[in-house]
Design a protein around this motif. Structure first.
Motif, PDB file in Angstrom:
ATOM      1  N   LYS A 126       0.822  -1.207   0.000  1.00 41.23           N
ATOM      2  CA  LYS A 126       0.000   0.000   0.000  1.00 41.23           C
ATOM      3  C   LYS A 126       0.856   1.258   0.000  1.00 41.23           C
ATOM      4  N   PHE A 127       0.258   2.316  -0.486  1.00 41.10           N
ATOM      5  CA  PHE A 127       0.783   3.669  -0.367  1.00 41.10           C
ATOM      6  C   PHE A 127      -0.168   4.340   0.601  1.00 41.10           C
ATOM      7  N   TYR A 128       0.370   5.080   1.582  1.00 39.12           N
ATOM      8  CA  TYR A 128      -0.527   5.670   2.576  1.00 39.12           C
ATOM      9  C   TYR A 128       0.054   6.929   3.187  1.00 39.12           C
ATOM     10  N   CYS A 129      -0.822   7.635   3.873  1.00 35.79           N
ATOM     11  CA  CYS A 129      -0.394   8.755   4.705  1.00 35.79           C
ATOM     12  C   CYS A 129      -1.304   8.784   5.930  1.00 35.79           C
ATOM     13  N   SER A 130      -0.778   9.324   7.014  1.00 34.72           N
ATOM     14  CA  SER A 130      -1.552   9.483   8.243  1.00 34.72           C
ATOM     15  C   SER A 130      -1.710  10.972   8.519  1.00 34.72           C
ATOM     16  N   ILE A 131      -2.945  11.391   8.717  1.00 33.15           N
ATOM     17  CA  ILE A 131      -3.260  12.786   9.005  1.00 33.15           C
ATOM     18  C   ILE A 131      -4.251  12.808  10.159  1.00 33.15           C
ATOM     19  N   GLU A 132      -3.917  13.577  11.180  1.00 32.54           N
ATOM     20  CA  GLU A 132      -4.797  13.699  12.346  1.00 32.54           C
ATOM     21  C   GLU A 132      -5.168  12.332  12.912  1.00 32.54           C
ATOM     22  N   GLY A 133      -4.202  11.399  12.881  1.00 30.02           N
ATOM     23  CA  GLY A 133      -4.428  10.064  13.426  1.00 30.02           C
ATOM     24  C   GLY A 133      -5.267   9.159  12.541  1.00 30.02           C
ATOM     25  N   ASP A 138      -1.426  -3.920  -9.889  1.00 30.26           N
ATOM     26  CA  ASP A 138      -2.875  -3.735  -9.913  1.00 30.26           C
ATOM     27  C   ASP A 138      -3.261  -2.855  -8.723  1.00 30.26           C
ATOM     28  N   PHE A 139      -3.691  -1.626  -9.021  1.00 27.83           N
ATOM     29  CA  PHE A 139      -4.148  -0.723  -7.967  1.00 27.83           C
ATOM     30  C   PHE A 139      -5.595  -1.073  -7.661  1.00 27.83           C
ATOM     31  N   ARG A 140      -5.821  -1.662  -6.496  1.00 22.90           N
ATOM     32  CA  ARG A 140      -7.102  -2.278  -6.146  1.00 22.90           C
ATOM     33  C   ARG A 140      -8.122  -1.344  -5.517  1.00 22.90           C
ATOM     34  N   SER A 141      -7.710  -0.579  -4.518  1.00 20.46           N
ATOM     35  CA  SER A 141      -8.693   0.255  -3.821  1.00 20.46           C
ATOM     36  C   SER A 141      -8.033   1.449  -3.160  1.00 20.46           C
ATOM     37  N   THR A 142      -8.783   2.539  -3.137  1.00 27.02           N
ATOM     38  CA  THR A 142      -8.341   3.771  -2.502  1.00 27.02           C
ATOM     39  C   THR A 142      -9.336   4.093  -1.393  1.00 27.02           C
ATOM     40  N   TYR A 143      -8.821   4.548  -0.263  1.00 28.32           N
ATOM     41  CA  TYR A 143      -9.693   4.913   0.849  1.00 28.32           C
ATOM     42  C   TYR A 143      -9.172   6.171   1.522  1.00 28.32           C
ATOM     43  N   VAL A 144     -10.099   7.094   1.775  1.00 30.27           N
ATOM     44  CA  VAL A 144      -9.811   8.299   2.550  1.00 30.27           C
ATOM     45  C   VAL A 144     -10.926   8.423   3.585  1.00 30.27           C
ATOM     46  N   PRO A 145     -10.596   8.556   4.879  1.00 31.72           N
ATOM     47  CA  PRO A 145     -11.627   8.714   5.898  1.00 31.72           C
ATOM     48  C   PRO A 145     -12.529   9.926   5.596  1.00 31.72           C
ATOM     49  N   ASN A 146     -13.782   9.822   5.986  1.00 34.49           N
ATOM     50  CA  ASN A 146     -14.773  10.888   5.720  1.00 34.49           C
ATOM     51  C   ASN A 146     -14.272  12.272   6.113  1.00 34.49           C
ATOM     52  N   GLU A 147     -13.631  12.383   7.259  1.00 31.36           N
ATOM     53  CA  GLU A 147     -13.188  13.684   7.770  1.00 31.36           C
ATOM     54  C   GLU A 147     -12.121  14.332   6.894  1.00 31.36           C
ATOM     55  N   LEU A 148     -11.434  13.526   6.074  1.00 31.25           N
ATOM     56  CA  LEU A 148     -10.333  14.036   5.263  1.00 31.25           C
ATOM     57  C   LEU A 148     -10.680  14.151   3.774  1.00 31.25           C
ATOM     58  N   ARG A 149     -11.884  13.770   3.417  1.00 32.37           N
ATOM     59  CA  ARG A 149     -12.267  13.800   1.999  1.00 32.37           C
ATOM     60  C   ARG A 149     -12.418  15.226   1.491  1.00 32.37           C
ATOM     61  N   GLY A 150     -12.213  15.371   0.193  1.00 31.13           N
ATOM     62  CA  GLY A 150     -12.364  16.667  -0.451  1.00 31.13           C
ATOM     63  C   GLY A 150     -11.143  17.564  -0.318  1.00 31.13           C
ATOM     64  N   LEU A 181      -3.094  12.817  -4.262  1.00 32.77           N
ATOM     65  CA  LEU A 181      -1.666  12.803  -3.910  1.00 32.77           C
ATOM     66  C   LEU A 181      -1.145  11.376  -3.791  1.00 32.77           C
ATOM     67  N   ILE A 182      -1.922  10.518  -3.176  1.00 34.94           N
ATOM     68  CA  ILE A 182      -1.516   9.123  -2.996  1.00 34.94           C
ATOM     69  C   ILE A 182      -1.447   8.410  -4.342  1.00 34.94           C
ATOM     70  N   VAL A 183      -2.474   8.602  -5.167  1.00 38.89           N
ATOM     71  CA  VAL A 183      -2.511   7.953  -6.475  1.00 38.89           C
ATOM     72  C   VAL A 183      -1.366   8.452  -7.353  1.00 38.89           C
ATOM     73  N   GLU A 184      -1.100   9.729  -7.317  1.00 41.39           N
ATOM     74  CA  GLU A 184      -0.005  10.267  -8.115  1.00 41.39           C
ATOM     75  C   GLU A 184       1.333   9.660  -7.689  1.00 41.39           C
ATOM     76  N   LYS A 185       1.551   9.531  -6.391  1.00 38.19           N
ATOM     77  CA  LYS A 185       2.782   8.908  -5.879  1.00 38.19           C
ATOM     78  C   LYS A 185       2.888   7.467  -6.369  1.00 38.19           C
ATOM     79  N   ALA A 186       1.781   6.733  -6.324  1.00 35.12           N
ATOM     80  CA  ALA A 186       1.776   5.341  -6.760  1.00 35.12           C
ATOM     81  C   ALA A 186       2.028   5.220  -8.265  1.00 35.12           C
ATOM     82  N   LEU A 187       1.414   6.089  -9.045  1.00 33.61           N
ATOM     83  CA  LEU A 187       1.625   6.066 -10.492  1.00 33.61           C
ATOM     84  C   LEU A 187       3.058   6.448 -10.847  1.00 33.61           C
TER      85      LEU A 187
END
Length: 94
Positions: free
Chosen positions: A13-20, A36-48, A54-60
């Motif tokens: 995975k490619f990930y980042c931690s923000i505000e825990g 194969d890039f399978r799934s992307t997830y961003v917690p509700n509080e951090l969406r938008g 940023l994560i997808v660009e790093k992975a690509l």
């Protein structure tokens, strides 16, 4: 916002931690030359906030540096590639 994106090869995975909270892109290696890039997830509080982009660009960029062909199973990755011409060649590499 410019979070540090970490590539965790052990857990695929490619990930980042923000505000825990963790946002991520999970993948698996179909073969040594195909990722194969399978799934992307961003917690509700951090969406938008552009975190998924940023994560997808790093992975690509990783895939490009390693000369990997990309399978965009994740709909977000597919949409991102469609909007960013420079990554389309990653999908069609033979």
């Amino acid at each position: 916002m410019n979070p540090e994106i970490i590539h965790d090869e052990k857990n695929h995975k490619f990930y980042c931690s923000i505000e825990g909270k963790e946002a991520y892109l999970r993948y698996f290696m179909k073969d040594p030359g195909t990722i194969d890039f399978r799934s992307t997830y961003v917690p509700n509080e951090l969406r938008g906030k552009g975190i998924a982009a940023l994560i997808v660009e790093k992975a690509l960029n990783f895939a490009n540096e390693k000369n990997l062909t990309v399978i965009p199973t994740c709909s977000y990755v597919y949409s991102f590639v469609e909007k960013n011409e420079k990554y389309k060649e990653l999908i069609t590499r033979a």
